[in-house]
Structures are given as structure tokens and as C-alpha cells.
Design an enzyme around this catalytic site. Structure first.
Site, PDB file in Angstrom:
ATOM      1  N   TYR A  35      77.317  83.312  -3.274  1.00 55.34           N
ATOM      2  CA  TYR A  35      77.839  83.381  -4.643  1.00 55.34           C
ATOM      3  C   TYR A  35      78.680  84.636  -4.875  1.00 55.34           C
ATOM      4  O   TYR A  35      79.006  84.953  -6.010  1.00 55.34           O
ATOM      5  CB  TYR A  35      76.688  83.357  -5.649  1.00 55.34           C
ATOM      6  CG  TYR A  35      75.989  82.024  -5.752  1.00 55.34           C
ATOM      7  CD1 TYR A  35      75.282  81.514  -4.672  1.00 55.34           C
ATOM      8  CD2 TYR A  35      76.031  81.277  -6.920  1.00 55.34           C
ATOM      9  CE1 TYR A  35      74.630  80.302  -4.745  1.00 55.34           C
ATOM     10  CE2 TYR A  35      75.389  80.058  -6.998  1.00 55.34           C
ATOM     11  CZ  TYR A  35      74.688  79.578  -5.916  1.00 55.34           C
ATOM     12  OH  TYR A  35      74.039  78.370  -5.997  1.00 55.34           O
ATOM     13  N   LYS A  74      66.657  81.029   6.452  1.00 64.39           N
ATOM     14  CA  LYS A  74      67.071  80.158   7.556  1.00 64.39           C
ATOM     15  C   LYS A  74      67.469  81.087   8.706  1.00 64.39           C
ATOM     16  O   LYS A  74      68.556  80.963   9.297  1.00 64.39           O
ATOM     17  CB  LYS A  74      68.254  79.286   7.067  1.00 64.39           C
ATOM     18  CG  LYS A  74      68.700  78.205   8.012  1.00 64.39           C
ATOM     19  CD  LYS A  74      67.798  77.010   8.022  1.00 64.39           C
ATOM     20  CE  LYS A  74      68.207  76.028   9.099  1.00 64.39           C
ATOM     21  NZ  LYS A  74      67.229  74.947   9.305  1.00 64.39           N
ATOM     22  N   ASP A 116      64.260  74.586   4.969  1.00 69.61           N
ATOM     23  CA  ASP A 116      64.135  73.117   5.035  1.00 69.61           C
ATOM     24  C   ASP A 116      62.672  72.694   5.127  1.00 69.61           C
ATOM     25  O   ASP A 116      62.248  71.736   4.470  1.00 69.61           O
ATOM     26  CB  ASP A 116      64.976  72.528   6.182  1.00 69.61           C
ATOM     27  CG  ASP A 116      64.982  73.366   7.438  1.00 69.61           C
ATOM     28  OD1 ASP A 116      64.514  74.509   7.396  1.00 69.61           O
ATOM     29  OD2 ASP A 116      65.465  72.869   8.473  1.00 69.61           O
ATOM     30  N   ASP A 132      68.595  78.820  -5.929  1.00 72.12           N
ATOM     31  CA  ASP A 132      69.195  77.909  -6.902  1.00 72.12           C
ATOM     32  C   ASP A 132      68.669  76.489  -6.671  1.00 72.12           C
ATOM     33  O   ASP A 132      68.222  75.801  -7.592  1.00 72.12           O
ATOM     34  CB  ASP A 132      70.727  77.955  -6.717  1.00 72.12           C
ATOM     35  CG  ASP A 132      71.474  77.352  -7.884  1.00 72.12           C
ATOM     36  OD1 ASP A 132      70.813  76.926  -8.850  1.00 72.12           O
ATOM     37  OD2 ASP A 132      72.709  77.302  -7.822  1.00 72.12           O
TER      38      ASP A 132
END
Ligand code: NAD
Length: 354
Positions: free
Chosen positions: A122, A189, A222, A246
Site C-alpha cells: 500500500y 508468507k 494461506d 486487510d
């Protein structure tokens, strides 16, 4: 007070009314400064983020804000991102707890997402497909990393700093300590994004050592997404970089009954902005059918932040009672013969007055 657009003005008016009534009951006065952002601000003041809006937040250090429509894939960049960056509102706090009276597949959900709010994907550092600077970037990547990216690629930069990662980790642990929560899970991740998410994870791990009384673990995003919809009771405080936060916080809102119920706070060195997690839901605008709960609970978080803890608890409990009774609630909670935004708000006010 920033009404925003779409359903924003309706739900923010509901929240304002509740804060005013809570103030009357608990002996404080709220002086509101109404300010605009977005298309409405552009029409009336010639800018989507007018100076007097920034000035007002700069002076009061606190705002209650409605959602604002952001054009998809074109037009201006998100005003929310701009406001968060302008006031360095680095921590986005998004609680998700089961509501009595709202059907859920789960029996135990009591989570808080703490989302880093200022960097990651972002940061607004984007290279357009076909632009000369994107071709230069491709050349640089080729020469420095010996890897090819197609010259017509679009590229967005994911920026993670040790400073922001440690700062949000400390916020999450301090939050857990203050609210007597037991565990912080860092979400990442880092198996793929070894440098960026690796840095985020290492920073969180470092900070965790200062908080021996609070458990710390990490989960790959995930896997976490899957676990949240099968075993949400295992989680407590979720510490996330910006993008995962988010997405995961909307997922958490879904676990407990939907976006109409999900409040949030953006907190940082320049003050705090409280707003519902949901967007402007343009299809519902002006129909008096949006659920005001997310905005009213955001206003309760604002009262808590301002030191009016009793009023905050009282307001939250009025909302919870109305939802538990399930009579005067909006369409998302009661598809048959729902109440409108104003009727639900009036019921909450009635309960608040007592
Ligand atoms: P959205 O949250 O506006 O709406 C998605 C769906 O959720 C709606 O169709 C509706 O079914 C439901 N919903 C949302 N709020 C509700 C409420 N209060 N009561 C009942 N149901 C509700 O998401 P979107 O459609 O993806 O986004 C619309 C616009 O809002 C976009 O321009 C987006 O950029 C913007 N947005 C703004 C913010 C913000 O200002 N903080 C946050 C998210 C999205």
C-alpha cells in the site's frame, strides 16, 4: 466527523447520535467539526482531501469517519491510505467477536486483527505497464538480479521496514497486555517473500521476547486463512502486514456475521481515526437499510480511546442487546421484515437511555 459517501452519511449520523446520547448520559459534551473528503469534497471544495479536513484532524487528533468510494484500477488513490499516511496512523485495530443473536457456524470467535497500516503493497509505489520508468526498472532488475521481467509488466513495490514492523509488533503486544489477551500470531508468507515478510517475522519475533507472559507464534497466511474458517477458536491477536491484514480482517468479519458489524480504529502518532471496516456499499446508499452497527461500535472504540470507558461499554452493550433481541435490526441480520438504519439506531438509543 467525516460522513464519507454511499451509505457513509447514514451510518455516521447514526453513530454521532449515539455518541451524543452517551455524552448526555455520562456527563460530557462532544463538539463536532463536520468535514468532507472524496467526490463530495471535490465538488464543493475543489479537492478530494481539502486542507480544512486535514487541519481539523491535525487539531483535534481524532475523527469518526464514514466509508469513501475509491475508483477501481483508475482515478485517485485511496483517501483512506492517504489519511493513514498523513497522520501516521500505523495501527489498524479490527476486533471480530461473536454476537449473541447472530447465527454463526462457530461457537467461539474472539479475535482482533492488528494490521500494519503504512507500508507493504500500500506504499503507492507503482510502475505502469509500458511506462519508460517500468522499462528502466526491468533493465535494472536484469543487471542487478540477473532476472527478467517482461518490459510491458506492471510492477507494485512491497516495502517493509524494520522500524514499522517492530512498531506494529510492539503495538500488538501492548494491546494484548492491556486487554488481557493471551496470544499473538504473526501472519506472513516468509517462505516465499523471504526478504520482506522475513523481515516482518524476524521483527515480531524480536519484540515478542520482551513479553514473556504472552504467547507468540507465527502462521503462513494461506494456512491461517484455512484455519480461521475451521478452528477460529485457536486464535486471539493476529499481527499482520498491511495487505494480509486487510483481507484477513474481512474474513474475520465474515466469521461473526458480516461487514455490517465490523468496527475499526486507525491509531498512531498523529491521533486516531475510527471507521467501519465496510466500504460505501453504493447499491444501498440513501435506502435507509445499511446496518449502523459497525459505525456505532467504531464510535464506542473512539469513546474508549478518549478515556470515556464507561460510556463506551454502555454504548457497546446497548448495541449488543438490540442485536440479541433481533427485532429492530437491519436486513443483513433479519431478511424478513427488517428494520431500517434509523429504526435500528432509535432502538439502540432507547436501550442506551435505559
Ligand atoms: P462494501 O463494504 O462497500 O460492500 C460490500 C457488501 O457488503 C455490500 O454490497 C453489502 O451487501 C455489504 N455491506 C457493507 N456494509 C454494510 C452495512 N453497513 N450494512 C449492511 N450490509 C453492508 O465493499 P465494496 O462494494 O467492495 O466497496 C464499495 C466501495 O467502498 C469501493 O469504492 C471501495 O473502494 C470502498 N471502500 C472504502 C472503505 C473505506 O472508506 N474505509 C473500505 C472498503 C471499501
Amino acid at each position: 466527523m467525516i460522513p464519507g459517501d454511499g451509505i457513509g452519511p447514514e451510518v455516521v449520523a447514526a453513530a454521532k447520535r449515539c455518541v451524543d446520547v452517551a455524552g448526555e448520559k455520562h456527563g460530557f459534551d462532544v463538539a463536532w467539526e463536520g468535514r468532507l473528503v472524496g467526490e463530495e469534497a471535490k465538488k464543493r471544495e475543489g479537492s478530494i482531501l481539502p486542507e480544512d479536513t486535514l487541519e481539523s484532524i491535525g487539531n483535534t487528533h481524532v475523527a469518526l469517519k464514514g466509508p469513501v468510494t475509491t475508483p477501481i484500477g483508475k482515478g485517485f488513490r485511496s483517501l483512506n491510505v492517504a489519511l493513514r499516511q498523513e497522520f501516521d496512523l500505523y495501527a489498524n485495530v479490527r476486533p471480530a467477536k461473536l454476537f449473541e443473536g447472530v447465527p454463526s457456524r462457530f461457537s467461539d470467535v474472539n479475535l482482533v486483527v492488528i494490521r500494519e497500516n503504512t507500508e507493504d503493497l500500500y506504499s503507492g509505489l507503482e510502475f505502469r505497464s509500458g511506462a519508460p520508468e517500468t522499462r528502466e526498472l526491468a533493465t535494472l532488475v536484469k543487471s542487478k538480479l540477473k532476472k527478467s521481467i517482461a518490459k510491458n509488466s506492471a510492477v507494485s513495490l512491497k516495502v517493509i521496514t524494520p522500524f514499522a514492523s517492530r512498531r506494529i509488533a510492539r503495538f500488538a503486544f501492548e494491546f494484548a497486555k492491556a486487554k488481557k489477551r493471551k496470544k499473538v500470531t504473526a501472519v506472513h508468507k516468509a517462505n516465499i517473500l523471504k526478504f520482506t515478510d522475513g523481515l516482518f517475522l524476524e521483527s515480531a519475533r524480536g519484540v515478542s521476547k520482551d513479553y514473556r507472559g504472552i504467547m507468540f507464534e507465527d502462521k503462513i497466511v494461506d494456512n491461517l486463512a484455512m484455519q480461521l474458517v475451521t478452528k477460529p477458536e485457536r486464535y486471539d491477536v493476529l499481527l499482520c502486514p498491511n495487505l494480509y491484514g486487510d483481507i484477513i480482517s474481512d474474513l474475520c468479519a465474515g466469521l461473526v456475521g458480516g461487514l455490517g458489524l465490523a468496527p475499526s480504529a486507525n491509531i498512531g502518532s498523529g491521533g486516531a481515526i475510527f471507521e467501519p471496516v465496510h466500504g460505501s456499499a453504493p447499491a444501498h446508499a440513501g435506502k435507509n437499510d445499511a446496518n449502523p452497527t459497525a459505525s456505532i461500535l467504531s464510535a464506542a472504540m473512539m469513546l474508549d480511546y478518549l478515556g470515556e470507558m464507561k460510556a463506551a461499554k454502555d454504548l457497546e452493550s446497548a448495541v449488543l442487546r438490540v442485536i440479541k433481541e433481533g427485532k429492530k435490526v437491519t436486513y443483513d441480520l433479519k431478511p424478513k421484515k427488517p428494520a431500517g438504519t434509523r429504526e435500528m439506531t432509535a432502538e439502540i438509543v432507547k436501550k442506551l437511555i435505559g
